[in-house]
Write a protein that holds these residues in place. Structure first.
Motif, PDB file in Angstrom:
ATOM      1  N   VAL A 188       0.864  -1.187   0.000  1.00  0.00           N
ATOM      2  CA  VAL A 188       0.000   0.000   0.000  1.00  0.00           C
ATOM      3  C   VAL A 188       0.894   1.228   0.000  1.00  0.00           C
ATOM      4  N   ILE A 189       0.646   2.138  -0.949  1.00  0.00           N
ATOM      5  CA  ILE A 189       1.465   3.346  -1.049  1.00  0.00           C
ATOM      6  C   ILE A 189       0.662   4.540  -0.527  1.00  0.00           C
ATOM      7  N   HIS A 190       1.267   5.304   0.396  1.00  0.00           N
ATOM      8  CA  HIS A 190       0.614   6.458   1.020  1.00  0.00           C
ATOM      9  C   HIS A 190       1.308   7.753   0.588  1.00  0.00           C
ATOM     10  N   ASP A 191       0.552   8.818   0.598  1.00  0.00           N
ATOM     11  CA  ASP A 191       1.104  10.168   0.420  1.00  0.00           C
ATOM     12  C   ASP A 191       1.807  10.357  -0.932  1.00  0.00           C
ATOM     13  N   GLN A 192       1.294   9.720  -1.977  1.00  0.00           N
ATOM     14  CA  GLN A 192       1.871   9.960  -3.299  1.00  0.00           C
ATOM     15  C   GLN A 192       1.521  11.363  -3.763  1.00  0.00           C
ATOM     16  N   PHE A 193       2.438  11.952  -4.551  1.00  0.00           N
ATOM     17  CA  PHE A 193       2.194  13.278  -5.123  1.00  0.00           C
ATOM     18  C   PHE A 193       1.440  13.075  -6.434  1.00  0.00           C
ATOM     19  N   THR A 194       0.119  12.850  -6.344  1.00  0.00           N
ATOM     20  CA  THR A 194      -0.669  12.459  -7.509  1.00  0.00           C
ATOM     21  C   THR A 194      -1.683  13.514  -7.942  1.00  0.00           C
ATOM     22  N   ASP A 195      -1.902  14.540  -7.138  1.00  0.00           N
ATOM     23  CA  ASP A 195      -2.878  15.567  -7.508  1.00  0.00           C
ATOM     24  C   ASP A 195      -2.430  16.254  -8.796  1.00  0.00           C
ATOM     25  N   LYS A 196      -3.215  16.068  -9.858  1.00  0.00           N
ATOM     26  CA  LYS A 196      -2.802  16.547 -11.188  1.00  0.00           C
ATOM     27  C   LYS A 196      -2.561  18.047 -11.202  1.00  0.00           C
ATOM     28  N   GLU A 197      -3.488  18.809 -10.659  1.00  0.00           N
ATOM     29  CA  GLU A 197      -3.341  20.267 -10.702  1.00  0.00           C
ATOM     30  C   GLU A 197      -2.089  20.700  -9.945  1.00  0.00           C
ATOM     31  N   LEU A 198      -1.842  20.092  -8.798  1.00  0.00           N
ATOM     32  CA  LEU A 198      -0.661  20.432  -8.005  1.00  0.00           C
ATOM     33  C   LEU A 198       0.613  20.036  -8.746  1.00  0.00           C
ATOM     34  N   ARG A 199       0.572  18.902  -9.448  1.00  0.00           N
ATOM     35  CA  ARG A 199       1.753  18.459 -10.204  1.00  0.00           C
ATOM     36  C   ARG A 199       2.073  19.425 -11.336  1.00  0.00           C
ATOM     37  N   TYR A 200       1.037  19.921 -12.045  1.00  0.00           N
ATOM     38  CA  TYR A 200       1.276  20.881 -13.128  1.00  0.00           C
ATOM     39  C   TYR A 200       1.774  22.214 -12.566  1.00  0.00           C
ATOM     40  N   ARG A 201       1.185  22.612 -11.438  1.00  0.00           N
ATOM     41  CA  ARG A 201       1.529  23.913 -10.859  1.00  0.00           C
ATOM     42  C   ARG A 201       2.926  23.896 -10.244  1.00  0.00           C
ATOM     43  N   GLN A 202       3.283  22.773  -9.627  1.00  0.00           N
ATOM     44  CA  GLN A 202       4.598  22.634  -8.993  1.00  0.00           C
ATOM     45  C   GLN A 202       5.394  21.563  -9.752  1.00  0.00           C
ATOM     46  N   ARG A 203       5.667  21.829 -11.029  1.00  0.00           N
ATOM     47  CA  ARG A 203       6.331  20.839 -11.863  1.00  0.00           C
ATOM     48  C   ARG A 203       7.695  20.450 -11.285  1.00  0.00           C
ATOM     49  N   TYR A 204       8.350  21.381 -10.609  1.00  0.00           N
ATOM     50  CA  TYR A 204       9.658  21.086 -10.015  1.00  0.00           C
ATOM     51  C   TYR A 204       9.549  19.965  -8.992  1.00  0.00           C
ATOM     52  N   VAL A 205       8.461  19.941  -8.221  1.00  0.00           N
ATOM     53  CA  VAL A 205       8.264  18.863  -7.259  1.00  0.00           C
ATOM     54  C   VAL A 205       7.879  17.579  -7.993  1.00  0.00           C
ATOM     55  N   ASP A 206       7.036  17.709  -8.996  1.00  0.00           N
ATOM     56  CA  ASP A 206       6.616  16.561  -9.800  1.00  0.00           C
ATOM     57  C   ASP A 206       7.828  15.817 -10.364  1.00  0.00           C
ATOM     58  N   LEU A 207       8.793  16.570 -10.882  1.00  0.00           N
ATOM     59  CA  LEU A 207       9.977  15.959 -11.483  1.00  0.00           C
ATOM     60  C   LEU A 207      10.857  15.266 -10.444  1.00  0.00           C
ATOM     61  N   ILE A 208      10.843  15.801  -9.217  1.00  0.00           N
ATOM     62  CA  ILE A 208      11.651  15.190  -8.151  1.00  0.00           C
ATOM     63  C   ILE A 208      11.041  13.861  -7.716  1.00  0.00           C
ATOM     64  N   VAL A 209       9.759  13.862  -7.413  1.00  0.00           N
ATOM     65  CA  VAL A 209       9.151  12.683  -6.794  1.00  0.00           C
ATOM     66  C   VAL A 209       8.541  11.718  -7.809  1.00  0.00           C
ATOM     67  N   ASN A 210       8.343  12.156  -9.040  1.00  0.00           N
ATOM     68  CA  ASN A 210       7.870  11.283 -10.116  1.00  0.00           C
ATOM     69  C   ASN A 210       8.865  11.364 -11.272  1.00  0.00           C
ATOM     70  N   PRO A 211      10.073  10.826 -11.085  1.00  0.00           N
ATOM     71  CA  PRO A 211      11.128  11.019 -12.088  1.00  0.00           C
ATOM     72  C   PRO A 211      10.786  10.454 -13.463  1.00  0.00           C
ATOM     73  N   GLU A 212       9.794   9.545 -13.542  1.00  0.00           N
ATOM     74  CA  GLU A 212       9.405   9.021 -14.847  1.00  0.00           C
ATOM     75  C   GLU A 212       8.825  10.112 -15.751  1.00  0.00           C
ATOM     76  N   VAL A 213       8.310  11.191 -15.138  1.00  0.00           N
ATOM     77  CA  VAL A 213       7.782  12.323 -15.915  1.00  0.00           C
ATOM     78  C   VAL A 213       8.887  12.932 -16.779  1.00  0.00           C
ATOM     79  N   LYS A 214      10.107  12.921 -16.237  1.00  0.00           N
ATOM     80  CA  LYS A 214      11.248  13.480 -16.955  1.00  0.00           C
ATOM     81  C   LYS A 214      11.447  12.806 -18.314  1.00  0.00           C
ATOM     82  N   GLU A 215      11.131  11.515 -18.376  1.00  0.00           N
ATOM     83  CA  GLU A 215      11.331  10.763 -19.616  1.00  0.00           C
ATOM     84  C   GLU A 215      10.446  11.284 -20.732  1.00  0.00           C
ATOM     85  N   VAL A 216       9.234  11.731 -20.390  1.00  0.00           N
ATOM     86  CA  VAL A 216       8.335  12.300 -21.405  1.00  0.00           C
ATOM     87  C   VAL A 216       8.975  13.526 -22.037  1.00  0.00           C
ATOM     88  N   PHE A 217       9.586  14.369 -21.205  1.00  0.00           N
ATOM     89  CA  PHE A 217      10.152  15.608 -21.729  1.00  0.00           C
ATOM     90  C   PHE A 217      11.488  15.380 -22.430  1.00  0.00           C
TER      91      PHE A 217
END
Length: 501
Positions: free
Chosen positions: A153-182
């Motif tokens: 069971v995974i808790h406290d994931q940074f999954t809120d889409k709006e927050l991820r777009y707004r704070q892309r710097y955090v998104d890239l840190i905690v969801n490094p797979e996003v970096k591959e898209v770019f």
């Protein structure tokens, strides 16, 4: 060192400021100037046999800490991935005092030798370390637990889409797979450039601020130049300036640029987007269809090593030739309406069946466009060129050489999404003036997306413009497809958002 942020009610942030102050008091510099990096995480793991017991120098962000008294295991993340490091107090000395004041999110540099732990994990045994940047704000790190049935069971994931777009710097840190898209996005653009350069195109730059906007049916953003005391518009397209260059003697030109349209935001629209536009003298839209097939296939093979993709659960093959589909015939097949002879009222009546009723000022072209979007677009799956559009929809395209009331135009669609638009370009200045005049009348009737009259462009055409094929490709939408992303925001690093509350 005093910090006003100590009044912050967030206890974690307060604690980190206290640690920061203690680091200063003990003589440590928590924000370094530089650090020489010689190796990276995945390269070390992939070349363990060669690097075993050899010294390496790496840097990255702390993503996990396991302290065990006078020794600790830590996971750090760099541009390639994550690697474990092992520290002992008796080996790193005073640096261990600094380490005790470090947190997840801090950026450190370490030097040490490569080894494998008893569990077989490739790690770095630290001989010296340096704090490079203290993280004041804690990053959201997911926690993993196991329930009573043995399920993770995974808790406290940074999954809120709006927050991820707004704070892309955090998104890239905690969801490094996003970096591959770019990274893939960058490779796609680079490959397109290379393909065009190898086909003798010249890359150029045209104005972003324009006294008259044009080249598309869209509302512009308006700004004001104080010194000139005149309104200017952020470009909605590059078309009219690029075609001026065709008049001037450039036979093949292109521009990859930011364009801006004052329109709604949805899964495929962002007010600021990236467009490729190119123009080729002495060619027509039939030639351009084959060129697009070759270019997209080249990108697919060179960036992804394949032409067949699974997108939204559907297998899509970008290998040419693509399907050709008549706009007129496809609408007729789906609705029974022949848009060439139908009145505006008949098209409006058909739109009502889809629950859509446009304002009275809507032009026939806009009604046709809306009907096509509702009746035909959703049924297009494989790469398809929709060809031969009504003249009302295309004020800059050349009249069809054999079909009355149509122009030589195509749009490329995949899975119901438009990805490109192309014409046999209109090069008759008299016809162009008449089209601009008709567009002006549409503007007066209430269509605020109708084209303006551009007298300088008409003047350029009057000097003589060769037969020309033109193309526009939405880079964001192409990247969406090839990387299988659901919305345009997933392929734009910093998409437009509403103001934070």
């Amino acid at each position: 060192m005093e910090n006003q942020n100590l009044t912050d009610t967030n206890e974690l942030i307060k604690r980190r400021f206290e640690e920061l102050n203690e680091l200063y008091e003990k003589g440590f510099e928590p924000f370094a100037y530089s650090y020489e990096v010689d190796n990276y995480s995945n390269s070390i793991k992939n070349n363990f046999e060669e690097l075993d017991q050899k010294d390496v120098k790496i840097a990255g962000r702390i993503m996990a800490i396991r302290r065990m008294g006078k020794a600790s295991f830590t996971s750090i993340q760099d541009k390639e991935g994550r690697i474990q490091i092992y520290l002992r107090k008796d080996e790193v000395g005073d640096d261990y005092d600094a380490f005790k004041l470090m947190d997840i999110g801090d950026i450190i540099g370490v030097e040490g030798y490569v080894f494998k732990t008893k569990t077989g994990e490739t790690s770095v045994h630290v001989k010296s370390m340096k704090l490079l940047s203290k993280s004041i704000r804690p990053i959201p790190i997911a926690k993993e637990t196991t329930d009573e049935d043995g399920n993770k069971v995974i808790h406290d994931q940074f999954t809120d889409k709006e927050l991820r777009y707004r704070q892309r710097y955090v998104d890239l840190i905690v969801n490094p797979e996003v970096k591959e898209v770019f990274k893939k996005r960058s490779a796609i653009v680079t490959t397109i450039r290379s393909f065009l350069d190898s086909n003798e195109f010249v890359e150029v730059e045209t104005p972003v601020l324009q006294p008259i906007y044009g080249g598309a049916a869209a509302r512009p953003f308006v700004t004001h130049h104080n010194t000139l005391d005149m309104d200017l518009y952020l470009r909605i397209a590059d078309e009219l300036y690029l075609k001026r260059l065709i008049v001037g003697g450039f036979d093949r030109v292109y521009e990859i640029s930011k364009d801006f349209r004052n329109e709604g935001i949805d899964k495929t629209h962002n007010p600021e987007f990236t467009m490729l536009e190119l123009y080729v003298a002495y060619k027509d839209y039939q030639w351009m269809m084959k060129f697009v097939e070759k270019m997209v296939e080249d990108v697919a093979i060179k960036v992804f090593g394949k032409t067949e993709f699974e997108i939204s659960g559907t297998k899509i093959n970008f290998k040419g030739p693509w399907i050709r589909l008549s706009m007129v015939e496809s609408i007729k097949e789906k609705t029974g309406i022949d848009i060439l002879i139908a009145t505006k009222e008949e098209i409006k009546s058909s739109l009502k069946k889809y629950g859509v009723e446009l304002e009275n000022g809507a032009s026939k072209g806009k009604l046709i466009d809306e009907l096509f979007g509702l009746a035909v677009e959703p049924s297009i799956v494989q790469p398809t060129f929709v060809i031969d559009y009504p003249i009302e929809l295309s004020p800059l395209a050349k009249k069809h050489r054999t079909k009355e009331g149509l122009v030589e135009r195509f749009e490329g669609y995949v899975l119901g999404r438009e990805i490109c638009n192309a014409f046999s370009e209109l090069n008759d200045p008299i016809d162009q003036r008449e089209r601009f005049t008709a567009q002006s009348e549409m503007r007066e009737a209430g269509d605020d997306e109708a084209h303006q009259v551009d007298e300088d462009y008409l003047r350029a055409m009057e000097f003589g413009m060769p037969p020309t094929a033109g193309l526009g490709i939405g880079i964001d939408r192409l990247v969406m497809l090839l990387t299988n992303q659901p919305t345009i925001r997933d392929v734009i690093l910093f998409p437009q958002m509403r103001s934070e509350k």
